[in-house]
Motif scaffolding. Structure first.
Motif: not given
Length: 728
Positions: A616-640
């Motif tokens: 589930k977090y894999t798909l969330t990370i793929l969606h976060a990568c659409k922003t093109g930046g690292a901040e959103k991906v790092i937030d998802v990893l923190n939540e995970m």
């Protein structure tokens, strides 16, 4: 004109005209009997007489026995439960209540001007009518609007009945917090709440095990200056103790004493049982002494309740202490008290003391139930004292009882534990002679003993006996191998037994699956795959077999065969197990097949009911990568990581896949650098994933280049120039 003479006075004084009795009903003037809308009768024009049907000769073949029955006697269609409930409800309600509910229904159970217009047709609304409507209305918003509308009518004042019905309505709709605010509403409307209103709220919360809400209502009760009775105090303390708030219950008891109330036996027993469950024995003994001094000695039922409460917490020393207190008070234990104590001692591993209590019980001439014998036999077998267990069996038979299957199963297990399989087999023969229905628990100790002693001939003889007695042998063998392979040290023994049984035809797909999974757990991949090969030769594998094989192939490094097994499951129109999905996705990521792994993740989440959190977090990370930046991906990893899900190969591959499509190399490196700084990744792993990212980026770039060449039709030119790019 001459003045007129005055009129002569009437012979009788004039009276106001009133119509006494009922009008003669007409079509436009219905009669009202007994109430505002009750029993309305309307004269309807009589229908014309039907024409006389022509005479038809009687035909026996076309005769319908229900044709000439009256309408009341003809069979009707069965009513649905909902229609029957509505009919019963309408029969209980008054006509005005039905009128109000019909007004709600006509406006789709939504409050609005149309509903108010319908309600204004009523001459007056009484509090009893409001209570009647609120008792059956299940829409809390509509009930609240109607309650407040009625309170604004001229000359209307709510009574206790309407307030109580409103409280029940809110609680029925799970709006108990709103119901707790009714005392303030009553106070504001000039109707101070009484003890009854608080009792209703306390009972609601108590029935729903909301102990803290009970205490909240009690505090509000004190704030309003309402003193509870002894009964209500008992209810409050009991609810607090049942929900694990003993200290709050003791504070309520202090208020009880300050109010000058006298304890009842129920009051003492509520507190004593609560202290027993909490293990506060000294305080419990103090209350017990206070009960003796101020009220009476506890009876046998009270002492039994104390023993049961202490036994539930495993406090056997306190159980025996209470038992001695009961003897000191001269209270003779009954059958239930003895059963409670013996059961607690046997289950707590103190079978010798339980046997002493049993002999005391027998010495008093109390009728002993067969269940007590069964509890003692099981306890002696568990303690390794098979001789005393056999003595109890003899005593049971001498007392006129017949041993049940539970007792025989315990004794068979006990004999097998001490390697007396011959006696265990004799007991099995006794079970057969007595005609008791055998089950797997009866034969499992015998099978286990024969397997451990490597007596496969006796093992097979027992299987043939089981077939003769109607056992489902293959199903019981599946249970046997599940039991044996449940402990890793016995897995190889299970495999040896299966090798002998397989030759004699005792094999099935579930047994193969059990053994493959057991071998997988102890790391014997080669043996597990060998069993898988045997099943393929026999054309027997099912989806469970292939799921286990996927994990074995991945652990063995053969990702190609793992993918073939996955495809076999898909061809069977089945779904792999979640463990197989996770293992295969990890294997694909380790082999650099990141796109295939992401496809597998999506397939898993689309196929199983509840997929793994990492997917589930894999798909969330793929969606976060659409922003093109690292901040959103790092937030998802923190939540995970806050949710307790540690990043693994699939998560790292999702970062690589998403950043290759939507991000840049620098942003991807920011994510991996953040993970390294938090020591989630080591320095070596960071370098490895950076190289994997670069390789995946080159591969994606090459794919885009080839797609462009094919799109613009440049393939022929490249081939003419001798390029081998497209061939590779």
């Amino acid at each position: 004109m001459p003045p007129q003479p005055p009129l002569p006075p009437p012979s009788k004084p004039l009276k106001p005209y009133f119509f006494y009795g009922h009008r003669k009903p007409s079509q436009n003037r219905p009669v009202v009997r007994g109430g505002l809308f009750t029993n309305r009768q309307t004269i309807r024009p009589q229908p014309p007489n039907p024409p006389i049907a022509p005479f038809k000769p009687f035909d026996l073949h076309k005769w319908d026995p229900q044709e000439n029955l009256p309408h009341q006697q003809q069979p009707s269609k069965p009513q649905s439960p909902r229609s029957r409930h509505s009919l019963a409800l309408s029969q209980r309600l008054s006509p005005i209540s039905r009128f109000i509910l019909d007004a709600f229904r006509k406006n789709r159970n939504q409050w609005g001007p149309e509903v108010v217009t319908e309600l204004c047709k009523l001459r007056r609304v009484t509090p009893d009518l409001v209570a009647e409507v609120l008792k059956v209305e299940n829409n809390p918003q509509l009930a609240t609007k109607f309650f407040h509308w009625a309170g604004k009518q001229k000359g209307f004042k709510h009574t206790f009945a309407s307030y109580n019905a409103f409280a029940y309505n809110l609680n029925r709709s799970k709006l108990f917090r709103a119901a707790d605010q009714l005392p303030e509403l009553m106070e504001a409307q000039g109707k101070p709440p009484t003890e009854k209103q608080f009792e209703i709220l306390i009972r609601m919360h108590s029935d729903a095990n909301r102990g803290l809400r009970v205490y909240y209502v009690y505090q509000k009760m004190v704030k309003f200056g309402v003193k509870p009775r002894v009964f209500l105090y008992n209810r409050i303390m009991d609810s607090l103790i049942k929900t694990g708030h003993l200290d709050l219950a003791l504070s309520v008891y202090e208020d009880f004493r300050r109010d000058g109330l006298v304890e009842e036996s129920v009051t003492y027993m509520i507190l004593i049982k609560g202290l027993c469950k909490a293990g506060r024995i000294e305080e419990m003994m103090e209350f017990l002494g206070r009960m003796r001094e101020n009220l009476c000695k506890p009876d046998v039922f009270a002492y039994t309740a104390m023993v049961r409460a202490l036994a539930g917490e495993g406090n056997l020393d306190a159980c025996l202490r209470v038992w001695e207190e009961m003897k000191r008070d001269g209270v003779k234990p009954d059958v239930m008290a003895y059963v409670t104590l013996v059961t607690a001692l046997c289950e707590g591993g103190r079978v010798d003391k339980g046997y002493e209590v049993f002999k005391e019980m027998k010495g008093r001439g109390i009728l002993i139930d067969r269940g007590i014998y069964g509890i003692l036999v099981e306890a002696f077998v568990a303690d390794g004292k098979i001789g005393l267990a056999c003595d109890l069996l003899k005593d049971l038979v001498d007392s006129g009882y017949r041993a049940d299957l539970r007792i025989y199963n315990s004794l068979i297990e006990g004999f097998c534990n001490v390697k007396r399989v011959d006696k265990a087999h004799k007991l099995f023969q006794v079970i057969v002679q007595e005609g008791l229905e055998r089950d797997f628990k009866t034969v499992n100790p015998l099978l286990m003993s024969y397997a451990e002693m490597k007596k496969m001939d006796d093992f097979c003889k027992l299987l043939k006996q089981m077939e003769k007695f109607g056992f489902s042998v293959l199903d019981d063998l599946s249970k046997f191998f599940s039991y044996v392979a449940g402990r890793p040290e016995r897995t190889m023994m299970a495999l040896e037994v299966f090798e002998d049984l397989k030759v004699k035809g005792y094999s099935s797909v579930p047994i193969y699956n059990i053994l493959m999974e057991a071998l997988l757990k102890i790391g014997e991949m080669k043996r597990a795959l060998s069993l898988f090969g045997e099943m393929e030769d026999l054309n027997k594998p099912d989806s469970t077999t292939y799921s286990i094989a996927i994990i074995c192939f991945v652990e063995d490094g053969n990702i190609q065969e793992a993918c073939v097994s996955h495809n076999k499951i898909v061809e069977m129109l089945c779904v792999p197990s979640v463990a197989a999905y996770c293992s295969l996705a990890k294997g694909l990521c380790d082999n650099g097949e990141i796109d295939a792994a992401m496809m597998l993740v999506r397939d898993c989440l689309a196929s199983v009911e509840s997929g793994p959190m990492e997917f589930k977090y894999t798909l969330t990370i793929l969606h976060a990568c659409k922003t093109g930046g690292a901040e959103k991906v790092i937030d998802v990893l923190n939540e995970m990581m806050q949710e307790g899900c540690t990043p693994n190969e699939v998560i790292y591959s999702a970062i690589i896949s998403g950043m290759c499509k939507h991000g840049t190399i620098e942003e991807a490196r920011k994510v991996f650098t953040d993970l390294r700084q938090r020591k989630v990744l080591t320095e070596a792993k960071t370098i490895v994933y950076d190289e994997i990212f670069m390789e995946h980026m080159k591969k994606k770039t090459a794919d885009l280049l080839l797609a462009g060449l094919k799109f613009f039709g440049l393939e022929s030119k490249l081939k003419a120039m001798g390029s081998t790019l497209l061939a590779s």
